[in-house]
Design an enzyme around this catalytic site. Structure first.
Site, short mmCIF file in Angstrom:
data_model
loop_
_atom_site.label_atom_id
_atom_site.label_comp_id
_atom_site.label_asym_id
_atom_site.label_seq_id
_atom_site.Cartn_x
_atom_site.Cartn_y
_atom_site.Cartn_z
N GLU A 21 11.27 14.36 -4.58
CA GLU A 21 10.29 13.88 -5.63
C GLU A 21 9.15 15.04 -5.67
O GLU A 21 8.60 15.66 -4.83
CB GLU A 21 9.50 12.62 -5.44
CG GLU A 21 8.51 12.56 -6.58
CD GLU A 21 8.07 11.10 -6.38
OE1 GLU A 21 8.58 10.09 -6.56
OE2 GLU A 21 6.77 10.94 -6.05
N PRO A 25 2.45 20.20 -12.01
CA PRO A 25 1.02 20.55 -11.72
C PRO A 25 0.15 20.81 -12.60
O PRO A 25 0.67 20.59 -13.85
CB PRO A 25 1.44 22.09 -10.90
CG PRO A 25 3.02 22.39 -11.66
CD PRO A 25 3.56 21.21 -11.75
N LYS A 178 13.59 -8.08 -12.19
CA LYS A 178 13.87 -6.77 -12.81
C LYS A 178 15.36 -6.16 -12.37
O LYS A 178 16.02 -5.63 -13.35
CB LYS A 178 12.77 -5.73 -12.04
CG LYS A 178 11.39 -5.80 -12.16
CD LYS A 178 10.51 -4.81 -11.38
CE LYS A 178 9.05 -4.91 -11.67
NZ LYS A 178 8.24 -3.98 -11.00
#
Length: 618
Positions: A21, A25, A178
């Site tokens: 992951e 920036p 979910k």
């Protein structure tokens, strides 16, 4: 490709896999550095990566751009985060429609749907007007409007297993809802106690554990505080005494997290994948993989000898011209609007798009400051030759034609290439002959397991016209060598009588047809010529127009020819170099005679093949 398919295939193969992951920036320079890092870390063998989402901020747009870049140019499967934070329904739809539209271009088929953290400056999470309240609302919305086009992941929280029974059961029920709404797999939050990891009753989709490498004490404490991760006391007892020694923290932290990973993989839960939260750092993740002895598979990082683009229109692309071997991004960008990629050729030269540079543009990757630091100020052909030689031997990290350091296979012929450059053949691309290397060979391997790969020796270089004539005289004596010569004006010369492509790389794999992914052919070479000469001209422009360096490089581009040579006898690894040694020796002898005042015509210029000529640029 959907991540759930990758997980399913890995389970069938019985292999351990891993993924990374990253987060967008805040600065342009940070973004470029991160993309360079992602490109390097691709060699660590992740099955996919995911990019986080900063809702409502500038980096939300960066997430989409990074996904497209990683899928299309870097060639790595990518998952996009999407949150409900600061996202009214209209904004979510814009993001989803963009992802859906871009997916058709970039190939992204994976979304991590999250409620998200509270906005910066707020302690409590609040839904915005006409926004979603819970992550499940976002999941249902995606499934309603986009069907099964996307794989959807959600977050799971191992810490919930420490909650009182009623609260724990409620959290599990919400997670199950979910899943029932159409979730394909679950990413867990970071955790350091393997006993918290479980597959709750009724949940059968894959669970991917989130692993946070411990890299520094302050980073570790900050990350666990933000995520409210419980740290086992035994772990604190190991790390806290050395918290002021970053190297020791990293050393011990790697062993602690590696032990956690081993326990997860041996837990009996059927988990064979690990998702690393890299924090945009490279070293900790790399050290952790090494500690676990997780070695990337060749077929994961190199399914073909060149880097694939994962856009839908290019996934089936299996052939490319060799000329862009060192400029993959340029090739992808210059051909991104093609409807198809037939045989890796540039198609009909009468097409208005043939050889077009304007849409992509050609530039040297380095800034002017970095370029001058790398290449200095050459004032003689010997200076230029020396730069090319140093690149081939690994003593120089880049050339205008080569964005990255030489590949591992270049080291096999590095000394021969350095000698060629010293003789005046300025090499910009090459590959050694290979006769049946295993597909898992660390230097030459590519493609599926248990196969064998082959290569014809290939050389590409700039050369002075007189030296070229000496070389062609030698080449014509070897019926196994074919060549193409072209100058800046586009005058093409060849000794090949075939109009079709010449396969210079191929592989033989169990249960598959022979794959021929790299070719040499005329039309592509003519298109590459424009880029090759333009890069040299840009190098010249780094220097003042009246400077010796500018004049030298500019004259090389104006007077030298670009040549590619293929030795079709791939059994003989040294045969391709023989004509160069003979032509080079003759060239050196002519230069020596010239220096001694012999072999001159009436006007004092050297004579080659009965013609008075100047030796090399001035």
């Amino acid at each position: 490709m959907r991540i759930s398919q990758k997980i399913e295939q890995s389970a069938k193969d019985g292999k351990v896999w891993w993924s990374f992951e990253y987060f967008p920036p805040r600065t342009a320079q940070g973004l470029q550095n991160l993309l360079d890092r992602i490109e390097r870390m691709r060699a660590l063998g992740p099955e996919f990566i995911d990019i986080t989402w900063n809702a409502g901020g500038r980096t939300s747009d960066l997430t989409s751009e990074m996904v497209k870049t990683c899928q299309g140019l870097i060639g790595i499967e990518t998952c996009m985060h999407l949150t409900c934070t600061n996202m009214p329904r209209e904004k979510v739809d814009i993001a989803l429609k963009g992802a859906y539209t871009d997916a058709k271009e970039s190939g992204c088929r994976n979304i991590l749907a999250l409620r998200g953290d509270p906005p910066m400056g707020k302690e409590e999470w609040e839904a915005v007007d006409d926004g979603f309240v819970h992550g499940i609302d976002l999941v249902r919305h995606i499934r309603k409007h986009y069907g099964d086009y996307f794989d959807i992941a959600v977050a799971g929280f191992p810490q919930h297993m420490n909650l009182p029974d009623a609260e724990r059961d409620q959290e599990i029920q919400w997670l199950k809802e979910k899943v029932d709404a159409g979730v394909n797999f679950i990413f867990t939050q970071m955790f350091y106690d393997v006993d918290l990891l479980s597959a709750p009753a009724g949940i059968t989709i894959p669970i991917v554990p989130g692993i946070n490498p411990i890299q520094t004490w302050n980073g570790f404490i900050r990350a666990t505080s933000l995520s409210q991760t419980v740290i086992p006391q035994a772990l604190m007892d190991i790390l806290e005494p050395v918290k002021n020694d970053d190297e020791k923290v990293r050393e011990l932290g790697i062993k602690i997290v590696a032990d956690l990973c081993r326990k997860i993989l041996d837990s009996g839960l059927g988990i064979k994948g690990l998702h690393f939260y890299t924090m945009n750092l490279e070293r900790g993740t790399k050290m952790l993989l090494e500690e676990l002895n997780l070695v990337p598979r060749i077929e994961t990082i190199k399914p073909l000898p060149w880097r694939q683009s994962l856009t839908p229109t290019r996934r089936q692309e299996t052939i490319r011209p060799i000329f862009w071997a060192n400029r993959t991004k340029s090739y992808i960008s210059r051909t991104e609007n093609w409807d198809e990629y037939p045989n890796g050729r540039f198609g009909d030269s009468r097409s208005p798009a043939y050889g077009e540079l304007d849409g992509y543009g050609v530039w040297i990757k380095q800034t002017k400051e970095n370029a001058l630091q790398l290449w200095g100020t050459p004032t003689s052909i010997e200076d230029v030759s020396s730069l090319f030689s140093k690149f081939c031997t690994g003593d120089l990290s880049a050339l205008p034609w080569c964005d990255q350091a030489p590949s591992m296979e270049t080291s096999v012929i590095a000394q021969q290439l350095a000698k060629m450059n010293a003789l005046g053949f300025l090499t910009i691309n090459s590959q050694p002959a290979v006769n049946g290397a295993r597909s898992d060979d660390k230097t030459f391997g590519w493609g599926p397991s248990n196969g064998y790969v082959y290569q014809k020796a290939y050389l590409e270089f700039f050369v002075h016209p007189e030296l070229l004539q000496l070389l062609l005289k030698q080449i014509e004596r070897d019926n196994n060598i074919t060549y193409y010569v072209i100058n800046k004006r586009g005058d093409l010369q060849t000794n090949t009588h075939s109009e079709g492509p010449n396969a210079v790389t191929w592989g033989v794999f169990p249960g598959k047809e022979i794959i021929q992914p790299t070719i040499v052919e005329a039309i592509s070479f003519m298109a590459w010529k424009d880029e090759a000469f333009e890069l040299g001209s840009q190098w010249a422009k780094l220097y003042e127009s009246d400077s010796p360096a500018h004049k030298l490089i500019d004259e090389i581009m104006e007077t030298y020819s670009l040549v590619n040579v293929v030795q079709n006898d791939f059994h003989n690894t040294d045969a391709i170099f023989e004509p160069f040694w003979k032509a080079g020796a003759e060239w050196e002898a002519l230069k020596a005679k010239s220096a001694n005042g012999s072999a001159h015509g009436a006007n004092g210029k050297p004579v080659v093949n009965g013609v008075q000529r100047r030796l090399g640029p001035v």
